[in-house]
Design a protein around this motif. Structure first.
Motif, mmCIF file in Angstrom:
data_model
loop_
_atom_site.group_PDB
_atom_site.id
_atom_site.type_symbol
_atom_site.label_atom_id
_atom_site.label_comp_id
_atom_site.label_asym_id
_atom_site.label_seq_id
_atom_site.Cartn_x
_atom_site.Cartn_y
_atom_site.Cartn_z
ATOM 1 N N GLY A 72 -43.039 -18.512 12.684
ATOM 2 C CA GLY A 72 -44.268 -19.220 12.328
ATOM 3 C C GLY A 72 -44.645 -19.152 10.862
ATOM 4 N N LYS A 73 -43.691 -18.815 9.991
ATOM 5 C CA LYS A 73 -44.039 -18.699 8.564
ATOM 6 C C LYS A 73 -43.473 -19.822 7.698
ATOM 7 C CE LYS A 73 -40.344 -15.581 7.066
ATOM 8 N NZ LYS A 73 -40.036 -14.326 6.418
ATOM 9 N N TRP A 74 -42.616 -20.692 8.260
ATOM 10 C CA TRP A 74 -41.987 -21.738 7.458
ATOM 11 C C TRP A 74 -42.652 -23.085 7.686
ATOM 12 C CZ3 TRP A 74 -39.127 -20.044 3.651
ATOM 13 C CH2 TRP A 74 -38.548 -18.785 3.758
ATOM 14 N N ALA A 75 -42.750 -23.856 6.610
ATOM 15 C CA ALA A 75 -43.445 -25.144 6.623
ATOM 16 C C ALA A 75 -42.509 -26.291 6.982
ATOM 17 C CB ALA A 75 -44.058 -25.398 5.243
ATOM 18 N N ALA A 76 -43.116 -27.382 7.402
ATOM 19 C CA ALA A 76 -42.395 -28.627 7.679
ATOM 20 C C ALA A 76 -43.348 -29.787 7.439
ATOM 21 C CB ALA A 76 -41.877 -28.649 9.108
ATOM 22 N N VAL A 77 -42.793 -30.964 7.333
ATOM 23 C CA VAL A 77 -43.567 -32.200 7.261
ATOM 24 C C VAL A 77 -42.850 -33.249 8.094
ATOM 25 C CG1 VAL A 77 -44.544 -31.759 4.956
ATOM 26 C CG2 VAL A 77 -42.399 -33.044 5.164
ATOM 27 N N LYS A 78 -43.565 -34.299 8.437
ATOM 28 C CA LYS A 78 -42.937 -35.455 9.060
ATOM 29 C C LYS A 78 -42.832 -36.544 7.999
ATOM 30 C CE LYS A 78 -44.237 -34.681 13.848
ATOM 31 N NZ LYS A 78 -44.898 -35.254 15.032
ATOM 32 N N VAL A 79 -41.739 -37.294 8.057
ATOM 33 C CA VAL A 79 -41.501 -38.359 7.088
ATOM 34 C C VAL A 79 -41.085 -39.645 7.794
ATOM 35 C CG1 VAL A 79 -40.864 -36.780 5.207
ATOM 36 C CG2 VAL A 79 -39.084 -37.666 6.722
ATOM 37 N N VAL A 80 -41.404 -40.759 7.150
ATOM 38 C CA VAL A 80 -40.963 -42.070 7.619
ATOM 39 C C VAL A 80 -40.196 -42.737 6.477
ATOM 40 C CG1 VAL A 80 -42.831 -42.375 9.285
ATOM 41 C CG2 VAL A 80 -43.151 -43.162 6.945
ATOM 42 N N PRO A 81 -39.187 -43.528 6.803
ATOM 43 C CA PRO A 81 -38.450 -44.222 5.738
ATOM 44 C C PRO A 81 -39.299 -45.348 5.157
ATOM 45 C CG PRO A 81 -37.672 -44.934 7.886
ATOM 46 C CD PRO A 81 -38.678 -43.841 8.126
ATOM 47 N N LYS A 82 -39.239 -45.519 3.857
ATOM 48 C CA LYS A 82 -39.981 -46.605 3.203
ATOM 49 C C LYS A 82 -39.032 -47.634 2.602
ATOM 50 C CE LYS A 82 -43.839 -46.925 3.050
ATOM 51 N NZ LYS A 82 -44.729 -47.551 4.033
ATOM 52 N N THR A 83 -38.116 -47.172 1.747
ATOM 53 C CA THR A 83 -37.269 -48.101 1.002
ATOM 54 C C THR A 83 -35.891 -47.504 0.778
ATOM 55 O OG1 THR A 83 -39.224 -48.804 -0.254
ATOM 56 C CG2 THR A 83 -37.094 -49.403 -1.166
ATOM 57 N N LYS A 84 -34.879 -48.272 1.097
ATOM 58 C CA LYS A 84 -33.532 -47.894 0.680
ATOM 59 C C LYS A 84 -33.393 -48.364 -0.765
ATOM 60 C CE LYS A 84 -28.690 -48.091 1.778
ATOM 61 N NZ LYS A 84 -27.663 -48.440 2.745
ATOM 62 N N LEU A 85 -32.872 -47.513 -1.630
ATOM 63 C CA LEU A 85 -32.749 -47.884 -3.042
ATOM 64 C C LEU A 85 -31.721 -48.998 -3.216
ATOM 65 C CD1 LEU A 85 -32.813 -44.408 -4.822
ATOM 66 C CD2 LEU A 85 -34.717 -45.931 -4.321
ATOM 67 N N PRO A 86 -32.025 -49.970 -4.084
ATOM 68 C CA PRO A 86 -31.051 -51.032 -4.348
ATOM 69 C C PRO A 86 -29.734 -50.473 -4.889
ATOM 70 C CG PRO A 86 -33.162 -51.544 -5.387
ATOM 71 C CD PRO A 86 -33.258 -50.161 -4.827
ATOM 72 N N HIS A 87 -29.857 -49.415 -5.695
ATOM 73 C CA HIS A 87 -28.695 -48.733 -6.268
ATOM 74 C C HIS A 87 -28.924 -47.238 -6.113
ATOM 75 C CE1 HIS A 87 -27.680 -52.541 -8.123
ATOM 76 N NE2 HIS A 87 -28.894 -52.590 -8.621
ATOM 77 N N ALA A 88 -28.073 -46.568 -5.351
ATOM 78 C CA ALA A 88 -28.185 -45.110 -5.230
ATOM 79 C C ALA A 88 -28.073 -44.501 -6.626
ATOM 80 C CB ALA A 88 -27.086 -44.576 -4.320
ATOM 81 N N VAL A 89 -28.806 -43.418 -6.828
ATOM 82 C CA VAL A 89 -28.804 -42.733 -8.123
ATOM 83 C C VAL A 89 -28.069 -41.408 -7.951
ATOM 84 C CG1 VAL A 89 -30.203 -41.787 -9.991
ATOM 85 C CG2 VAL A 89 -30.989 -43.823 -8.750
ATOM 86 N N SER A 90 -26.932 -41.301 -8.609
ATOM 87 C CA SER A 90 -26.099 -40.106 -8.461
ATOM 88 C C SER A 90 -26.632 -38.941 -9.290
ATOM 89 C CB SER A 90 -24.658 -40.409 -8.876
ATOM 90 O OG SER A 90 -24.575 -40.579 -10.276
ATOM 91 N N LEU A 91 -26.267 -37.763 -8.856
ATOM 92 C CA LEU A 91 -26.618 -36.564 -9.612
ATOM 93 C C LEU A 91 -26.009 -36.639 -11.008
ATOM 94 C CD1 LEU A 91 -27.984 -33.804 -9.676
ATOM 95 C CD2 LEU A 91 -25.899 -32.832 -8.689
#
Length: 130
Positions: A72-91
């Motif tokens: 019970g000590k670790w956090a979480a969130v819920k997420v929904v997808p919004k937008t797929k990037l037109p061009h993925a951005v690499s590291l």
């Protein structure tokens, strides 16, 4: 927010329509999760395979406890997808941009949930074509 695509990919989130970001066991990443608020957006980064930001998700529920954590000590969130990037951005692209050298994504390469400052967000969006 980083995820290994063979474990949980952008396409998985899109198919589910809403996902729980859980399993984080790093204190800095936990603090980043705990500070997130409903409506805030986050980059979805494929780690290990691809090493690139592929989409933008939105926090749909914040301040929840990680359902995979019995302590019970670790956090979480819920997420929904919004937008797929037109061009993925690499590291590689991010590391090549001197103005992103202090970005947590670069400085803390193993951090699964990194803070992205507003000016960093804008630069990454420009690299993605949005």
């Amino acid at each position: 927010m980083k995820s290994e695509p063979f474990e949980y990919s952008w396409d998985d989130l899109v198919a589910e329509k809403e996902g729980v970001w859980s399993g984080v066991r790093n204190h800095k990443a936990k603090n980043n999760l705990a500070e997130m608020e409903v409506g805030e957006q986050a980059f979805f980064y494929h780690s290990r395979e691809g090493l690139e930001i592929v989409g933008i998700c939105e926090i749909s529920e914040s301040g929840i406890l990680d359902p995979t954590d019995e302590t019970g000590k670790w956090a979480a969130v819920k997420v929904v997808p919004k937008t797929k990037l037109p061009h993925a951005v690499s590291l590689k692209q991010i590391k090549a941009e001197p103005k992103l050298a202090d970005c947590e994504l670069v400085r803390y390469s193993r951090l699964s949930v990194a803070e992205i400052k507003p000016d960093e967000w804008s630069m990454i969006c420009a690299l993605a074509g949005i």
